[in-house]
Design a protein around this motif. Structure first.
Motif, PDB file in Angstrom:
ATOM      1  N   GLY A   1       0.539  11.809  -0.031  1.00 32.36           N
ATOM      2  CA  GLY A   1      -0.752  12.405   0.331  1.00 32.36           C
ATOM      3  C   GLY A   1      -1.898  11.397   0.252  1.00 32.36           C
ATOM      4  N   GLY A   2      -1.667  10.265  -0.421  1.00 38.07           N
ATOM      5  CA  GLY A   2      -2.699   9.214  -0.513  1.00 38.07           C
ATOM      6  C   GLY A   2      -2.921   8.570   0.857  1.00 38.07           C
TER       7      GLY A   2
ATOM      8  N   THR B   1       3.517   9.907   3.480  1.00 36.15           N
ATOM      9  CA  THR B   1       4.405  11.072   3.388  1.00 36.15           C
ATOM     10  C   THR B   1       5.512  10.760   2.381  1.00 36.15           C
ATOM     11  N   ASP B   2       6.428  11.712   2.178  1.00 30.93           N
ATOM     12  CA  ASP B   2       7.536  11.486   1.241  1.00 30.93           C
ATOM     13  C   ASP B   2       8.604  10.584   1.826  1.00 30.93           C
TER      14      ASP B   2
ATOM     15  N   LEU C   1       6.057   3.406   9.197  1.00 35.13           N
ATOM     16  CA  LEU C   1       6.341   3.316   7.758  1.00 35.13           C
ATOM     17  C   LEU C   1       5.841   4.552   7.010  1.00 35.13           C
ATOM     18  N   PHE C   2       4.603   4.987   7.342  1.00 35.81           N
ATOM     19  CA  PHE C   2       3.959   6.075   6.597  1.00 35.81           C
ATOM     20  C   PHE C   2       4.400   7.458   7.083  1.00 35.81           C
ATOM     21  N   GLY C   3       4.765   7.550   8.358  1.00 39.14           N
ATOM     22  CA  GLY C   3       5.187   8.836   8.906  1.00 39.14           C
ATOM     23  C   GLY C   3       4.043   9.659   9.472  1.00 39.14           C
ATOM     24  N   ASP C   4       2.807   9.214   9.272  1.00 44.96           N
ATOM     25  CA  ASP C   4       1.683  10.013   9.754  1.00 44.96           C
ATOM     26  C   ASP C   4       0.436   9.136   9.838  1.00 44.96           C
ATOM     27  N   GLY C   5      -0.432   9.401  10.798  1.00 44.29           N
ATOM     28  CA  GLY C   5      -1.672   8.623  10.836  1.00 44.29           C
ATOM     29  C   GLY C   5      -2.511   8.961  12.052  1.00 44.29           C
ATOM     30  N   ASP C   6      -3.832   8.787  11.894  1.00 42.80           N
ATOM     31  CA  ASP C   6      -4.765   9.001  13.017  1.00 42.80           C
ATOM     32  C   ASP C   6      -5.468   7.708  13.295  1.00 42.80           C
TER      33      ASP C   6
ATOM     34  N   ALA D   1       0.854  -1.197   0.000  1.00 43.53           N
ATOM     35  CA  ALA D   1       0.000   0.000   0.000  1.00 43.53           C
ATOM     36  C   ALA D   1       0.887   1.243   0.000  1.00 43.53           C
ATOM     37  N   PHE D   2       1.946   1.216   0.802  1.00 42.84           N
ATOM     38  CA  PHE D   2       2.850   2.372   0.837  1.00 42.84           C
ATOM     39  C   PHE D   2       3.452   2.614  -0.553  1.00 42.84           C
ATOM     40  N   ARG D   3       3.842   1.538  -1.209  1.00 40.55           N
ATOM     41  CA  ARG D   3       4.496   1.663  -2.522  1.00 40.55           C
ATOM     42  C   ARG D   3       3.534   2.218  -3.582  1.00 40.55           C
ATOM     43  N   ILE D   4       2.287   1.718  -3.594  1.00 40.18           N
ATOM     44  CA  ILE D   4       1.388   2.120  -4.698  1.00 40.18           C
ATOM     45  C   ILE D   4       0.643   3.434  -4.420  1.00 40.18           C
ATOM     46  N   LEU D   5       0.718   3.912  -3.167  1.00 39.45           N
ATOM     47  CA  LEU D   5       0.031   5.181  -2.877  1.00 39.45           C
ATOM     48  C   LEU D   5       0.903   6.358  -3.295  1.00 39.45           C
ATOM     49  N   GLN D   6       0.258   7.391  -3.817  1.00 39.01           N
ATOM     50  CA  GLN D   6       1.001   8.600  -4.130  1.00 39.01           C
ATOM     51  C   GLN D   6       1.165   9.404  -2.841  1.00 39.01           C
TER      52      GLN D   6
END
Ligand SMILES: C[S@@+](CC[C@H](N)C(=O)[O-])C[C@H]1O[C@@H](n2cnc3c(N)ncnc32)[C@H](O)[C@@H]1O
Length: 345
Positions: free
Chosen positions: A102-103, A146-147, A125-130, A95-100
């Protein structure tokens, strides 16, 4: 629709996005959810894939193979977590790989399934989340890609078929996601121990064999010495791939077919071997044993015989009498019993 965790994802699955992916796993068959053209679905269960197609979804059947999806190609991924950790880790990494950037990844599950640990790892992994608690057991997390990429989750090389277990006869290839992927099931081993004496009870040598719910193909491989065509079938994409690989390696004279309780198979068989599932996804589906029995009745030739192995506590004999004139327990140990079924009604 009874699964509370899945309910938390329904609003996002019904909303608009540029390109969404729904990872549809486990026991979502009772869900009636209107098709959304902004999403495509991927499922590793044949029955669920067919169910989604009939509801108008764009759906793909695979062992969660994302390899054809390019990096940063999606803006939303929606996933009610699966039962097995390597599968969940694989999906989150992909999911991380295929998301752009901000996705969003929408993830839901229950406390008992380790959802909070999945959230911790996904946030790193993503750097951000709620995350949000829906009730005492059920949680929803929304993670923004995130980037910068944190550590990937350990998938135990999820996509890779590998040799996992061996006995005196075979080296079995399998992978996470397949039933009992790194062991020989004790019930199935018990059935094979008794196969020769079972065959002696048959009036003629069988001309063909059906392995119903084949997993990685243990029963098929151990019946291959009979030198008659074997058809192996399973609902699960990982099982079909593993069984196919084992058929090619040895080789086994036969074919492997993805199907829901062999529904799409028209042929009749002289011998049916089965170690039926009794759990389906997150719930316990009482009628799954009945469906396996009904399918056996449909696929058994008039003079054919089936051998089922089940845990002692499963009332298979009582259920089987609805479909067969002859139902006989032929062996039992402290855990399992073997039931012989013949003369389909
Ligand atoms: C108890 S396992 C036995 C696996 C294998 N025969 C063995 O001996 O290791 C039951 C198998 O039934 C499969 N199964 C579950 N639901 C099914 C369905 N609706 N149609 C076909 N196979 C199904 C599972 O994926 C699993 O591989």
């Amino acid at each position: 629709m009874s699964d509370r965790a899945f309910q938390l994802l329904q609003s996002t699955l019904q909303s608009g996005c540029k390109r969404g992916l729904w990872i549809a796993d486990e026991n979502l068959l009772s869900s009636q959810i209107a098709a959304n053209p902004d999403f495509h679905a991927i499922s590793n269960r044949w029955d669920l894939h067919q169910h989604l197609l009939t509801q108008g979804w764009q759906s793909e059947y695979s062992d969660f193979d994302f390899s054809q999806m390019t990096d940063s190609s999606h803006d939303r991924v929606v996933y009610r977590v699966s039962k097995e950790k390597p599968v969940v880790h694989h999906v989150i990494n992909e999911a991380f790989r295929i998301l752009q950037p901000g996705g969003q990844l929408w993830l839901a599950g229950d406390k008992g399934e380790g959802i909070k640990t999945y959230f911790d790892k996904t946030r790193k992994l993503f750097g951000d989340g709620d995350i949000e608690k829906a009730d005492k057991d059920t949680w929803l997390g929304i993670f923004n890609r995130t980037d910068s990429q944190g550590p990937l989750l350990d998938t135990q090389q999820y996509p890779k078929l590998r040799e996992t277990v061996a006995d005196d006869n075979y080296h079995y290839w399998s992978k996470p996601g397949v039933f009992g992927w790194n062991k020989v099931d004790k019930g199935s081993a018990y059935l094979i121990e008794h196969l020769d004496s079972f065959l002696m009870m048959m009036p003629d040598t069988p001309k063909n064999i059906l392995d119903l719910g084949c997993g990685y193909g243990y029963l098929s491989l151990n019946a291959a010495h009979l030198n008659v065509p074997v058809t192996a079938t399973d609902n699960n994409a990982a099982a079909v791939a593993a069984c196919q690989r084992n058929f090619e390696r040895y080789p086994v004279n036969g074919k492997v077919i993805a199907a829901d309780c062999a529904e799409e198979i028209q042929e009749k068989f002289d011998l049916i071997l089965c170690n039926p599932p009794f759990h389906a996804g997150f719930g316990v589906e009482g009628d799954l044993t009945d469906r396996f029995l009904q399918s056996t009745r449909q696929h058994l030739s008039a003079k054919g015989t089936a051998c089922f192995v089940v845990n002692l506590h499963i009332p298979l004999e009582r259920k089987a009498l609805n479909w067969f004139h002859q139902v006989e327990p032929i062996a039992a140990n402290s855990n399992f019993k073997l039931i012989r079924l013949s003369h389909p009604k």
